[in-house]
Design an enzyme around this catalytic site. Structure first.
Site, mmCIF file in Angstrom:
data_model
loop_
_atom_site.group_PDB
_atom_site.id
_atom_site.type_symbol
_atom_site.label_atom_id
_atom_site.label_comp_id
_atom_site.label_asym_id
_atom_site.label_seq_id
_atom_site.Cartn_x
_atom_site.Cartn_y
_atom_site.Cartn_z
ATOM 1 N N LEU A 53 -33.459 -27.856 2.955
ATOM 2 C CA LEU A 53 -33.775 -26.581 3.617
ATOM 3 C C LEU A 53 -34.400 -25.657 2.574
ATOM 4 O O LEU A 53 -33.996 -25.675 1.413
ATOM 5 C CB LEU A 53 -32.472 -25.960 4.163
ATOM 6 C CG LEU A 53 -32.495 -24.491 4.583
ATOM 7 C CD1 LEU A 53 -33.384 -24.282 5.808
ATOM 8 C CD2 LEU A 53 -31.078 -23.996 4.908
ATOM 9 N N HIS A 70 -23.483 -3.873 4.769
ATOM 10 C CA HIS A 70 -24.361 -4.778 4.023
ATOM 11 C C HIS A 70 -23.544 -5.927 3.424
ATOM 12 O O HIS A 70 -23.981 -7.074 3.410
ATOM 13 C CB HIS A 70 -25.104 -4.024 2.920
ATOM 14 C CG HIS A 70 -26.012 -2.943 3.443
ATOM 15 N ND1 HIS A 70 -26.866 -3.148 4.504
ATOM 16 C CD2 HIS A 70 -26.197 -1.653 3.055
ATOM 17 C CE1 HIS A 70 -27.544 -2.018 4.740
ATOM 18 N NE2 HIS A 70 -27.144 -1.103 3.876
ATOM 19 N N ASP A 124 -30.820 -7.035 11.099
ATOM 20 C CA ASP A 124 -30.674 -5.588 11.298
ATOM 21 C C ASP A 124 -29.331 -5.254 11.950
ATOM 22 O O ASP A 124 -28.765 -6.060 12.687
ATOM 23 C CB ASP A 124 -31.837 -5.086 12.165
ATOM 24 C CG ASP A 124 -31.996 -3.575 12.094
ATOM 25 O OD1 ASP A 124 -31.539 -2.968 11.102
ATOM 26 O OD2 ASP A 124 -32.572 -3.002 13.034
#
Ligand code: IPE
Ligand code: IPE
Ligand code: MG
Length: 246
Positions: free
Chosen positions: A133, A39, A22
């Site tokens: 991962l 973004h 955020d």
């Protein structure tokens, strides 16, 4: 041997880290840029975090990239976010493969544009065998929706038996993922914003004021170090936990 409990011993690194990414809009505003630039810069943070997580041996990272509620943002912002996702999926597949990193996605994926769903399936398939991962993107994800979905699926099966916690988990989007150990939220807000409501029951929470576009390798390392200094109790007493550990 008597242990000195005043000196905290470092615990293991978290197996599953989940992140509420955020603060992109605020980052952009502070720089007098449009929200899209925030973004865009945030993608660099995501890449840096994925690389670092892979390097230090975290097994699972789940990124809250777009919530079910984010569809209500202005149309141009939603479009821009979808474009970024599209480009990420087009450009990042090979890189994930090279890093032996597997991609997964959770959420109401049927809400995504058709071509993005296809790109997503392609990268998921392409990285299926990667085992160092696992990155899970939460897309069009809402925690309440996920729980209601699970309830409806169970009801549709028409079984009469009582449902246990273990049964229930199998119906969540995250059925293939271990429980989150650490939740990181950037941007300073102290709320869950409908993220992994069931799964976060015993996760450690780390909130940092650092805005997501500024969150890079060293910030992740700091969050991990902080996690390692904590004592997780799961309802037991500190003494019980330390007895178990010694
Ligand atoms: C998070 O940044 C990205 C998404 C929700 C997609 P925001 O866009 O929410 O940034 P702030 O909270 O307005 O700063
Ligand atoms: C949460 O951030 C969703 C993502 C990071 C994708 P929001 O910015 O949407 O959350 P609120 O609106 O501050 O609760
Ligand atoms: Mg926000």
């Amino acid at each position: 041997m008597q242990k000195n409990h005043d000196i905290p011993s470092l615990g293991p690194i978290p197996r599953h880290v989940v992140i509420i990414m955020d603060g992109n809009g605020r980052w952009a505003r502070r720089k007098n840029l449009d929200r899209l630039s925030g973004h865009q810069e945030g993608i660099k943070s995501a890449k840096s975090v994925v690389r670092t997580a892979q390097e230090i041996g975290i097994e699972y990272v789940t990124l809250y990239a777009f919530s079910a509620q984010n569809w209500k943002r202005p149309g141009n912002e939603v479009l821009a976010l979808m474009n970024l996702l599209r480009n990420y999926l087009i450009n990042e597949g090979e890189e994930l493969l090279a890093q032996n990193t597997r991609l997964k996605a959770i959420g109401n994926l049927s809400n995504l544009p058709h071509d993005i769903r296809e790109l997503l399936s392609r990268v998921i398939k392409m990285t299926e065998k990667c085992d160092s991962l696992t990155i899970t993107l939460a897309l069009s994800y809402g925690g309440r929706e996920e729980i209601i979905n699970a309830v409806n699926s169970i009801m549709a099966e028409g079984k009469k038996k009582k449902v246990t916690e273990e049964d229930f988990q199998k119906y969540l989007y995250t059925s293939q993922l271990p429980e989150p150990d650490l939740l990181i939220r950037t941007g300073g807000e102290m709320r869950l914003s409908n993220f992994l409501l069931w799964q976060l029951a015993y996760a450690e929470i780390y909130v940092t004021k650092t805005l997501w576009p500024n969150f890079r390798r060293r910030h992740l390392l700091k969050a991990i170090a902080n996690y390692r200094s904590r004592e997780r109790r799961f309802g037991l007493t500190g003494e019980q936990i330390r007895e178990k550990g010694s």
